[in-house]
Design a protein around this motif. Structure first.
Motif, mmCIF file in Angstrom:
data_model
loop_
_atom_site.group_PDB
_atom_site.id
_atom_site.type_symbol
_atom_site.label_atom_id
_atom_site.label_comp_id
_atom_site.label_asym_id
_atom_site.label_seq_id
_atom_site.Cartn_x
_atom_site.Cartn_y
_atom_site.Cartn_z
ATOM 1 N N SER A 799 21.131 5.949 -1.112
ATOM 2 C CA SER A 799 21.946 4.798 -1.499
ATOM 3 C C SER A 799 21.110 3.547 -1.746
ATOM 4 C CB SER A 799 22.999 4.508 -0.425
ATOM 5 O OG SER A 799 22.386 4.230 0.819
ATOM 6 N N ASN A 800 19.871 3.529 -1.246
ATOM 7 C CA ASN A 800 19.012 2.358 -1.424
ATOM 8 C C ASN A 800 17.553 2.806 -1.449
ATOM 9 O OD1 ASN A 800 18.162 -0.312 -1.642
ATOM 10 N ND2 ASN A 800 18.157 -0.630 0.584
ATOM 11 N N PRO A 801 17.115 3.454 -2.549
ATOM 12 C CA PRO A 801 15.745 3.990 -2.612
ATOM 13 C C PRO A 801 14.699 2.890 -2.481
ATOM 14 C CG PRO A 801 17.120 4.889 -4.370
ATOM 15 C CD PRO A 801 17.896 3.765 -3.748
ATOM 16 N N GLY A 802 13.592 3.228 -1.818
ATOM 17 C CA GLY A 802 12.501 2.275 -1.671
ATOM 18 C C GLY A 802 11.679 2.136 -2.945
ATOM 19 N N SER A 803 10.753 1.194 -2.932
ATOM 20 C CA SER A 803 9.928 0.917 -4.118
ATOM 21 C C SER A 803 8.621 1.696 -4.128
ATOM 22 C CB SER A 803 9.612 -0.576 -4.176
ATOM 23 O OG SER A 803 8.822 -0.963 -3.040
ATOM 24 N N ASN A 804 8.285 2.354 -3.006
ATOM 25 C CA ASN A 804 7.019 3.098 -2.892
ATOM 26 C C ASN A 804 5.809 2.216 -3.216
ATOM 27 O OD1 ASN A 804 8.441 5.370 -2.218
ATOM 28 N ND2 ASN A 804 8.240 6.366 -4.211
ATOM 29 N N ALA A 805 5.834 0.992 -2.719
ATOM 30 C CA ALA A 805 4.767 0.049 -3.036
ATOM 31 C C ALA A 805 3.403 0.515 -2.549
ATOM 32 C CB ALA A 805 5.095 -1.321 -2.413
ATOM 33 N N ASN A 806 3.350 1.349 -1.494
ATOM 34 C CA ASN A 806 2.068 1.781 -0.939
ATOM 35 C C ASN A 806 1.602 3.128 -1.490
ATOM 36 O OD1 ASN A 806 1.811 -0.485 0.783
ATOM 37 N ND2 ASN A 806 3.259 0.443 2.229
ATOM 38 N N LEU A 807 2.392 3.745 -2.348
ATOM 39 C CA LEU A 807 2.023 5.038 -2.930
ATOM 40 C C LEU A 807 1.321 4.788 -4.252
ATOM 41 C CD1 LEU A 807 2.124 8.142 -2.925
ATOM 42 C CD2 LEU A 807 4.396 7.981 -3.972
ATOM 43 N N ARG A 808 -0.001 5.053 -4.287
ATOM 44 C CA ARG A 808 -0.796 4.717 -5.459
ATOM 45 C C ARG A 808 -1.611 5.918 -5.931
ATOM 46 N NH1 ARG A 808 -1.027 -0.795 -6.232
ATOM 47 N NH2 ARG A 808 -1.463 -0.097 -8.352
ATOM 48 N N VAL A 809 -1.982 5.873 -7.201
ATOM 49 C CA VAL A 809 -2.761 6.946 -7.813
ATOM 50 C C VAL A 809 -3.900 6.332 -8.629
ATOM 51 C CG1 VAL A 809 -1.330 7.063 -9.902
ATOM 52 C CG2 VAL A 809 -2.639 9.070 -9.188
ATOM 53 N N ARG A 810 -5.016 7.043 -8.679
ATOM 54 C CA ARG A 810 -6.167 6.620 -9.488
ATOM 55 C C ARG A 810 -6.668 7.817 -10.282
ATOM 56 N NH1 ARG A 810 -11.997 6.068 -8.670
ATOM 57 N NH2 ARG A 810 -11.794 7.110 -6.653
ATOM 58 N N VAL A 811 -6.875 7.641 -11.579
ATOM 59 C CA VAL A 811 -7.438 8.701 -12.410
ATOM 60 C C VAL A 811 -8.942 8.744 -12.182
ATOM 61 C CG1 VAL A 811 -7.789 9.529 -14.764
ATOM 62 C CG2 VAL A 811 -5.614 8.465 -14.133
ATOM 63 N N LEU A 812 -9.435 9.904 -11.780
ATOM 64 C CA LEU A 812 -10.854 10.046 -11.440
ATOM 65 C C LEU A 812 -11.718 10.369 -12.652
ATOM 66 C CD1 LEU A 812 -10.578 12.119 -8.137
ATOM 67 C CD2 LEU A 812 -10.941 9.659 -8.385
ATOM 68 N N ASN A 813 -11.203 11.181 -13.574
ATOM 69 C CA ASN A 813 -11.998 11.580 -14.736
ATOM 70 C C ASN A 813 -11.062 12.040 -15.843
ATOM 71 O OD1 ASN A 813 -11.401 14.401 -13.955
ATOM 72 N ND2 ASN A 813 -12.928 14.026 -12.352
#
Length: 957
Positions: A799-813
């Protein structure tokens, strides 16, 4: 690069029964020499010598299994007994002691049939013995693959064969026909009566002990006489433009040969040059031109003929000048894939089976290029469905479906004891482990399991207890030699590899047959590598890769829409109905592995079994599996789901099709309802896993580390299940590969295009800009390859999904993976068509245009440097826990006699690789040279490219 691996970490579920396993001290080690001493019409004599290579024995028991129905009639120097094909010999009272280095020899006379193959599974006191009874190795050196001959053909035959003992003979076969035999090296022969047609040649070596090995097949063509060849046989050209095809001679001429091209049909099509001169078999290119007069579209057949040669024909079809370039690119790519000379398929009767790749030296998810997967079959259907849309011809689609049903969906005789399945007791619990050296895994009957809520309704809907789903892996050429249920010869054959937890990479697997009759491996076949039990029964077992079956449903939806628009839906109604049936059984992937309750499982004993649908998570998990006894009188069979779901396996479009489209409605009582729930749950999962950057994170599990453990404190949850950054496997991390992003999100993009689903659009609105920002277009295009994840999603609140502000991704290659580039283009084009996003359309088109800059005779491909091939000769390292792990004291053999034991490497269990034409490149690397480079033509990738071209033509042509 190491690619996705299907069906990892399926615990070998074994119920009690069958041949009892004999406990033995680890100090037992032995070598057995078996020798046929004389032979007559229906009988033979043999001696068996045991050398004790371990601690001194006070009493010994020797066992072996006869492969061809032989029977012991009289024995000496031991007490003989025989139960079925299993022979047991115990020491005589006067010779109980067998010191270290000592030898005991027994002898017997026996009866035999037409064949008298030597046993290979000798064991003393329950411990498998090593050689020297190892099958020979054999490889064809002549003829070469693709060679052409003319009647009366004199086909030279030659093979190399080696053995620990001696090679008694090499037989050469064309299919099942014996065409030559040689009893001494060099092993040669001639096939002087080869009829016109396509033939598969093999060499079969037999050693002095009767052990047999068969080479990989080589395909040759015999023509009724000297012939002209032309490829592809069908060419499409836009009105007013040009196209090309190649002409060559099948065999080298003794003097120059002039080939003349003549036309029948439309005068708007011409070729240049119209005459060609050949002094060799080298190909020459012919250009076909459409005059572009704006009239009715024409078709012409060009015949390439020469005196004394069988002619070749090429059919050229004009396309409307407004036809998309990508529509023509689809037809060009399709013709290359389907050209028999390209090598993408093996033909069985009238049906084609796609190889994983044209090339044989290939290790990624399959461990050999001429295996194939359920994934490849699903792409085969997609290729032919797209062809049906473009041409209106649905016969190839129907043929592809028939091939899938015959060769990779187990038949009744392949799963004979499903009627013994007890849905109230689906399977006995066995924990998975994060390390291979913790296997075999012990069965634990005290851990509660739930009941299977869909078995009864599936049986009621379809009239039997059999599972209608694809097994994930087959050995198309029977390269390993398992055959069908141990027969050693039938191709294709059902096999499996992964089975031991999250750390097992392809380089650490031990191949095994899906039907384990104990003929190969150790005394208990391969079963006791994976699970620990009091006794083991011969059994069959299959593993389904849900993303492939879901792709079949996805393709069926598209095919049904396209055929309906053409007024041809009735032509494929049977296949559409069977696709819905496959989707009905695919619901097993929605359930926890042991049908335990979903949510808050923290231990195998306290997590309760589910009832009703309480064990359903409604997601597409990593697998479902099923099996049972080979003995039809035995009273058991089993089924499992899986509690771990990867984002890249979700297919909300298939869920939409099975819940909303009448032609794809499942027949079961609750199938449509379950898929409706699954559609919502899958879209929720993708939203929950979407990072702040836009990429989709790993997945979720109901069983931490596969053993219902307690996760680290603070682990976020989704309906009570735990976030897992890399579900199911860790070598390499399972959500590291960009391919899983585009494979999964393509289905969401297609759902959005077809239905306008706002939830799908919300996910794509964030994913597409992230992907484009990490993409370079042009001939030297670059797309993401590997990714690194940090943080975690917020605990899911619907009913109130979070923003996932701390879930991050980085492209390595980055890389130029052509198959993934095509998948990625499909995402962008589907999204662009519905949303009008110009950046997505432009980038998608640019990727497809870049692919056209990498064409070759077989398709579209780019070179790959395989630094991971340094793992071919790795052995298990106790400090790093890397390399193929074999439990202490366990020894066994592959069908060709390759030993399995401590110190085995990937290569030592697959010695056939040393005969591969590309092997010297790998050997040079292992010897200290540079990493080898290969240009691979994977079937799924080539089909993905073709269907991406077709998608653009459909949406924007």
């Amino acid at each position: 690069m190491t690619r996705r691996r299907v069906a990892l970490a399926v615990a070998a579920v074994v119920l009690s029964g069958g041949v009892p396993a004999v406990a033995a001290p680890l100090a037992v080690a032995c070598t057995v020499t078996y020798k046929v001493t004389n032979e007559w019409n229906n009988g033979f004599g043999a001696s068996v010598a045991i050398r004790n290579d371990g601690d001194a024995m006070n009493g010994w028991r020797l066992t072996w299994t006869f492969p061809d129905g032989q029977r012991v009639q009289q024995g000496w120097n031991g007490t003989f007994s025989q139960n079925g094909s299993v022979v047991t010999v115990t020491n005589p009272d006067w010779a109980r002691n067998l010191p270290t280095g000592g030898t005991a020899e027994v002898g017997f006379n026996g009866s035999k049939g037409a064949t008298n193959t030597a046993p290979t599974d000798f064991a003393v006191n329950g411990v498998s013995c090593t050689g020297p009874n190892k099958a020979p190795t054999v490889a064809l050196t002549s003829p070469t693959s693709g060679a052409s001959y003319t009647v009366p053909a004199q086909i030279p035959l030659a093979a190399t064969a080696t053995d620990d003992g001696s090679v008694a003979k090499v037989d050469f076969y064309a299919g099942d026909q014996l065409i030559a035999t040689d009893t001494s090296a060099p092993f040669t022969g001639t096939w002087s009566s080869a009829p016109a047609g396509d033939h598969s040649i093999t060499a079969r070596a037999t050693d002095n002990l009767g052990l047999v090995a068969t080479s990989a097949p080589v395909g040759v063509k015999v023509l009724s006489g000297p012939a002209v060849l032309a490829s592809p046989s069908t060419v499409s050209v836009k009105q007013g433009q040009t196209a090309t095809f190649d002409v060559s001679l099948a065999t080298a001429p003794s003097s120059p040969v002039t080939v003349t091209l003549t036309r029948s049909g439309s005068g708007n099509l011409t070729v240049s040059p119209s005459t060609l001169t050949f002094s060799s078999t080298a190909k020459q290119t012919v250009t076909v031109t459409s005059t572009g007069n704006g009239g009715e579209l024409g078709t012409a057949t060009f015949t390439a003929s020469a005196t004394g040669h069988t002619p070749a024909t090429v059919t050229v079809k004009e396309l409307d000048p407004s036809t998309s370039d990508f529509n023509q690119a689809f037809l060009n790519q399709y013709n290359k894939i389907k050209d028999p000379a390209s090598g993408y398929f093996r033909k069985f009767g009238d049906l084609l089976v796609p190889y994983h790749s044209v090339e044989t030296l290939m290790v990624e998810a399959p461990d050999h290029g001429h295996q194939t997967t359920s994934e490849a079959f699903s792409y085969y259907l997609w290729l032919e469905a797209s062809y049906g849309r473009v041409t209106g011809d649905w016969a190839p689609f129907k043929s592809a479906f028939a091939s899938m049903e015959k060769f990779i969906i187990p038949a009744k005789e392949d799963q004979p004891t499903n009627d013994k399945y007890d849905a109230s007791k689906p399977a006995t619990y066995a924990p998975e482990h994060p390390r291979m050296d913790q296997y075999p895994s012990e069965l634990n009957s005290s851990a509660p399991v739930g009941s299977d809520p869909i078995a009864a309704e599936l049986k009621a809907a379809y009239g039997n207890s059999d599972i209608y789903g694809m097994h994930w892996l087959i050995d198309v050429d029977n390269t390993y030699g398992f055959g069908r249920c141990g027969d050693g010869t039938t191709a294709p054959s059902y096999i499996n590899t992964y089975q031991r937890g999250s750390s097992e990479s392809v380089w650490e697997t031990i191949p095994q047959p899906s039907c384990d009759t104990f003929k190969h491996g150790g005394p208990n076949g391969f079963l006791d590598l994976f699970t620990k039990d009091a006794s083991y029964a011969k059994q069959w077992k299959y593993t389904n890769a849900p993303d492939a079956d879901a792709r079949v449903v996805q393709v069926a939806l598209l095919a049904q829409q396209w055929a309906t628009a053409q007024g041809k839906a009735s032509e494929i109604s049977t296949e559409i109905g069977k696709s819905a049936k496959m989707g009905d059984y695919l619901r097993y992937a929605m359930f926890d592995k042991y049908f335990k309750r979903i949510g808050n499982c923290n231990s195998p004993t306290s997590c309760p079994g589910g009832s009703g649908k309480s064990s359903a998570h409604y997601l597409m998990s990593w697998y479902y599996a099923w099996g049972g006894a080979t003995d039809t009188s035995a009273g058991w069979a089993w089924r499992i789901g899986d509690g771990a779901s990867h984002q890249g396996y979700q297919n909300p479009l298939a869920a939409y099709a099975l819940s909303q489209v009448p032609a794809l409605k499942p027949l079961s009582a609750t199938g449509q309802q379950d898929w409706s729930t699954s559609l919502d749950r899958q879209l929720e999962l993708l939203q929950w896993l979407q990072s702040a950057d836009g990429a989709i994170a790993g997945g979720v599990t109901n069983s931490w580390e596969g053993q219902y453990g307690a996760p680290p404190s603070g682990t976020p949850t989704f309906y009570g299940m735990y976030y897992d950054a890399h579900p199911v496997w860790r070598d390499p991390p399972s959500n590291r590969w960009f391919g899983f992003q585009v494979w999964g999100i393509e289905r969401t993009a297609a759902l959005y295009r077809l239905t306008g689903d706002a939830r799908a659009k919300k996910i794509l609105d964030k994913w597409v800009p992230w992907a484009i920002a990490n993409t370079t277009t042009g001939t030297n295009f670059q797309i993401p390859s590997d990714m690194e994840w940090t943080g975690a999603p917020d605990t899911w609140n619907a009913s109130n999904p979070g923003s996932n502000a701390n879930l991050r991704v980085r492209v390595l290659n980055y890389n130029q993976d052509v198959g993934i580039a095509a998948s990625y283009a499909k995402v962008l084009l589907n999204y662009a068509e519905r949303s009008g996003n110009e950046a997505a359309k432009t980038t998608g088109e640019a990727l497809l245009t870049a692919l056209l800059d990498h064409q070759d005779d077989l398709g579209i491909a780019t070179p790959e440097t395989r630094s991971d091939y340094n793992r071919f000769d790795d052995v298990y390292d106790t400090s790093t826990r890397e390399g193929p792990y074999v439990p202490p004291g366990w020894t066994g053999k592959m069908p060709n006699g390759d030993q399995i034991g401590q110190g085995s490497s990937f290569l030592s269990m697959r010695s056939m690789y040393k005969n591969d034409p590309q092997w010297p490149k790998v050997q040079a690397y292992l010897d200290g040279g540079p990493a080898p480079t290969f240009t691979y033509h994977r079937f799924w990738a080539q089909a993905e490219i073709a269907t991406a071209f077709a998608l653009h033509a459909e949406l924007f042509g």
